[in-house]
Design an enzyme around this catalytic site. Sequence first.
Site, PDB file in Angstrom:
ATOM      1  N   TYR A 136       0.822  -1.213   0.000  1.00 51.72           N
ATOM      2  CA  TYR A 136       0.000   0.000   0.000  1.00 51.72           C
ATOM      3  C   TYR A 136       0.854   1.260   0.000  1.00 51.72           C
ATOM      4  CZ  TYR A 136      -4.636  -1.950   0.065  1.00 51.72           C
ATOM      5  OH  TYR A 136      -5.801  -2.565  -0.317  1.00 51.72           O
ATOM      6  N   GLY A 251      -9.716  -5.711  -4.635  1.00 49.11           N
ATOM      7  CA  GLY A 251      -8.387  -6.159  -5.027  1.00 49.11           C
ATOM      8  C   GLY A 251      -7.734  -7.028  -3.966  1.00 49.11           C
ATOM      9  N   ASP A 252      -7.974  -6.694  -2.693  1.00 47.37           N
ATOM     10  CA  ASP A 252      -7.447  -7.521  -1.604  1.00 47.37           C
ATOM     11  C   ASP A 252      -8.100  -8.900  -1.607  1.00 47.37           C
ATOM     12  OD1 ASP A 252      -5.769  -5.460  -0.221  1.00 47.37           O
ATOM     13  OD2 ASP A 252      -7.705  -4.485  -0.024  1.00 47.37           O
ATOM     14  N   ARG A 253      -9.403  -8.924  -1.848  1.00 48.34           N
ATOM     15  CA  ARG A 253     -10.110 -10.215  -1.898  1.00 48.34           C
ATOM     16  C   ARG A 253      -9.574 -11.057  -3.046  1.00 48.34           C
ATOM     17  NH1 ARG A 253     -11.142 -14.348  -0.786  1.00 48.34           N
ATOM     18  NH2 ARG A 253     -13.111 -15.442  -0.576  1.00 48.34           N
ATOM     19  N   ALA A 256      -5.943 -12.275  -2.123  1.00 51.13           N
ATOM     20  CA  ALA A 256      -5.970 -13.281  -1.059  1.00 51.13           C
ATOM     21  C   ALA A 256      -6.499 -14.608  -1.576  1.00 51.13           C
ATOM     22  CB  ALA A 256      -6.823 -12.787   0.108  1.00 51.13           C
TER      23      ALA A 256
END
Length: 466
Positions: A136, A251-253, A256
């Site tokens: 980030y 985007g994190d989902r 991951a």
Amino acid sequence: MVVGDALLDRDVVGAVDRVCPDAPVPVLDERSATDRPGGAGLAALLAAAQGADVALVTALADDPAAARLAELLTAAGVRLLPLRMPGATPEKIRLRAGGQTLLRLDRGGGPQAPAEPPEAALEAIAGAGAILASDYGRGLLRQPTLRAALAEASAPVVWDPHPRGPAAVPGARLTTPNLAELRQLTGDAGGGTPLSTATRAGQELRRRWRVGAVAVTMGADGAVLCHSGGTPLVVPPPSGVDEAEDTCGAGDRFAAAAATALAGGAVAAEAVAEAVAAASAYVAAGGAAGLHREPPPSRPSAAAPGPADELVARVRADGGTLVATGGCFDILHAGHVATLQAARRLGDALVVCLNSDRSVRGLKGPDRPLHGEADRARLLAALDCVDAVVVFDEPTPHAVLSRLRPDVWVKGGDYAGDDAPELPEAELVRGWGGRVVTVPYLAGRSTTATITAARRRGGQLTRGAA
């Protein structure tokens, strides 16, 4: 393992019904405030929510925001392995009303170089099943000792980049920029279509960073996987997924889910397909604001409302005619298609009641079905004449018919003729005023005949080879 910059996110939700008297700005009346991990913390939270054993290496300051972040992550089952950081833990506060973000307030100041990672963090990275580097732009992934540990790790590395962050470590299995990030990382002007830009810039980033593949996330258009082959893989989102109001954390989902899939032995193409499905479900459930509402994946059943029930409600509200038919549809052939097309012409929508795998085994024997219920349902749903598919476990469709209550129940022409037996469901359907009909079918087409012919030919080929 998740390694990256964690933030404390807060959503302040309220209502706006007036303008400030001393300035032309809306006034937000706060109704609720929700804290949650952000950045790499959100990626770790999402992975843990799917049942993964997750540890997070991040940098935390000695302040209340870090304490709150640690509390949230620990409560979610994430093991924290923090590096000390001077200054303040970053916070991002979104002011929201009516499903929209009005303003975002950032706290914490500029990036600060963290201290050396603890030995426990380096050991965890070395023993991980998969690693997600979640950048980030706060500088953690520039830390030399961490970068060396990531470069030496034997586990697959997924690198979720930031335009202000460093390059992925060489040899990373997958990197996951969105299209805007990709253009900034490569300096690509974006000429042509989004697909051509993603392909051109994705291949450039793959070569420049020396990574295995680049998965470019495209929002509602899914993802484009650029790998060592010359032809990109385009992975669209599942059908029925609409544009979402809040895509924060998608985007994190995605990253991951891709890392979790690689940890389970998936190849890059399989991991990206799973990640697109996971990110689509996440945004459909409300994104970060709807984390507590995200349902686990499940197939439709006679006991659980799903798309078929929504379709029935719409048809009923419009005064239309609902048609239903049923069967195993183990090998979809021209006879099936003819029956389904004829059935659809009898009303305004067609629901196919599909025997589950267990139901088929009970009717056809232990060697059937040849294709699982998920594949059979997907093929049927892809037909223009089919509006919805619902799977049922029982030997007969009586339970699902009682729930759907179609106006017309249709079977193929093998039930037609003077000597044909009455349909087992006929009395049930007539009970609510429905009609039971048969439609013509194509002679000589049947799943059993197709399977028998295939086995006979296979046997002939085997004898010929011997």
